[in-house]
Scaffold this active site. Structure first.
Site, mmCIF file in Angstrom:
data_model
loop_
_atom_site.group_PDB
_atom_site.id
_atom_site.type_symbol
_atom_site.label_atom_id
_atom_site.label_comp_id
_atom_site.label_asym_id
_atom_site.label_seq_id
_atom_site.Cartn_x
_atom_site.Cartn_y
_atom_site.Cartn_z
ATOM 1 N N SER A 13 35.770 48.307 37.731
ATOM 2 C CA SER A 13 35.314 48.497 39.135
ATOM 3 C C SER A 13 35.748 49.888 39.840
ATOM 4 O O SER A 13 35.538 50.953 38.985
ATOM 5 C CB SER A 13 35.956 47.464 40.063
ATOM 6 N N ASP B 154 26.234 40.378 37.827
ATOM 7 C CA ASP B 154 26.922 41.374 38.524
ATOM 8 C C ASP B 154 26.327 41.531 39.969
ATOM 9 O O ASP B 154 25.113 42.313 39.924
ATOM 10 C CB ASP B 154 27.503 42.635 38.170
ATOM 11 N N HIS C 280 30.793 40.405 38.849
ATOM 12 C CA HIS C 280 31.657 41.521 38.820
ATOM 13 C C HIS C 280 33.138 41.277 38.297
ATOM 14 O O HIS C 280 33.765 42.228 37.689
ATOM 15 C CB HIS C 280 31.694 41.950 40.246
#
Length: 306
Positions: A129, A246, A274
């Site tokens: 991320s 996601d 995610h």
């Protein structure tokens, strides 16, 4: 006197801390600190640096180094693994007056890498991320230091204005609701994962002003497309892992990266949102390890041929 809310939260955070402590013991990691120019980094490591590349792992927004504890379970015990608390997160120095744009975070990570001497030889860099955005930019700026790069649903890419991720970012910028963000990151919010997320949320709650500042910095005009702007400079063999479901960062970003980074491969994970390291730790660890070994085998082959 304890309020009902406090009584409700207390078992949750205690259970979270017990779970993290237990996992650290089971994984055999050692929590360490290193300081440079008044800035203190916290990380945990396992194994010792040797002939094979070390692995440096960078977590995402609102998490810390412990997010990797499930994934590294499958890593060989002798593989040198370093999981870092990103700038301002966990036990690493938190400065409210400092910028937390991608460029500043990359500079801080480079500062850390030089402290324990991780970069006299190339290492394998893993980022998830926000950590994936930082990892990608790091690989673009310091190519000689990176033997391989693994990006797990990284932020910092540019999408069409009507994409899900653009809408999600706009909503988050307006509310900056950490609870909503964390819940949105799971495809299947089972009891164990929700317990962990509540623990992370309780950990960051006292520092909410910092996380608001950090989120605004990384989603600012200066920073939000920084991986997109640097991806054509990445030369290291690159692995891209993304959850097909996601809802935080659009999975189409995998194609964007793969079409630009020449030596890259993509793994799309079924039934995964995610938070890959939480939802699919075994599958993601398997991909990470297979890719790491393939890159290392190639390096050894080149050395033998010379």
């Amino acid at each position: 006197m304890l309020t009902f809310v406090t009584m409700y939260r207390l078992p949750s955070i205690l259970m979270f801390r017990i779970m993290i402590w237990y996992k650290r013991q089971k994984r055999g990691v050692a929590v360490k600190h290193v300081e440079h120019d008044g800035y203190r980094f916290c990380y945990f490591s396992r194994g010792e640096a040797g002939p094979q590349p070390s692995v440096l792992m960078l977590h995402g927004f609102a998490f810390n180094k412990d997010i990797w504890l499930n994934a590294i379970k499958l890593f060989p015990q002798d593989l040198h693994v370093v999981c870092l608390d990103m700038p301002g997160d966990g036990e690493t120095t938190r400065l409210l007056g400092e910028s937390y744009t991608a460029a500043v975070q990359v500079a801080r990570i480079h500062q850390f890498v030089e402290c324990p001497g991780l970069n006299p030889k190339p290492f394998h860099l893993v980022g998830f991320s926000m950590g994936g955005m930082v990892a990608g930019i790091y690989a673009a700026r310091y190519p000689s230091e990176i033997s391989g790069l693994s990006l797990l649903c990284p932020s910092g890419l540019q999408y069409p204005e009507d994409s899900n991720v653009t809408k999600c970012l706009k909503e988050l910028q307006q509310s900056i609701n950490l609870h909503s963000f964390l819940k949105l990151g799971l495809y299947h919010p089972n009891i164990a994962n929700m317990q962990l997320l509540r623990g992370y949320l309780e950990d960051v709650r006292p520092h909410q002003s910092f996380f608001i500042q950090c989120f605004l910095d990384i989603s600012s005009t200066k920073s939000k497309y920084s991986l997109h702007d640097n991806m054509n400079k990445i030369r290291a063999p690159t692995q891209i892992i993304w959850g097909k479901e996601d809802k935080v960062i659009d999975p189409s970003g995998a194609k964007v990266l793969a079409s630009t980074i020449p030596n890259s491969q993509v793994h799309m994970l079924e039934n995964c949102g995610h938070f890959i390291a939480l939802e699919r730790p075994r599958k993601s660890a398997k991909h990470l390890l297979e890719f790491y070994n393939s890159v290392y085998d190639r390096i050894r082959g080149l050395h033998k041929s010379h």
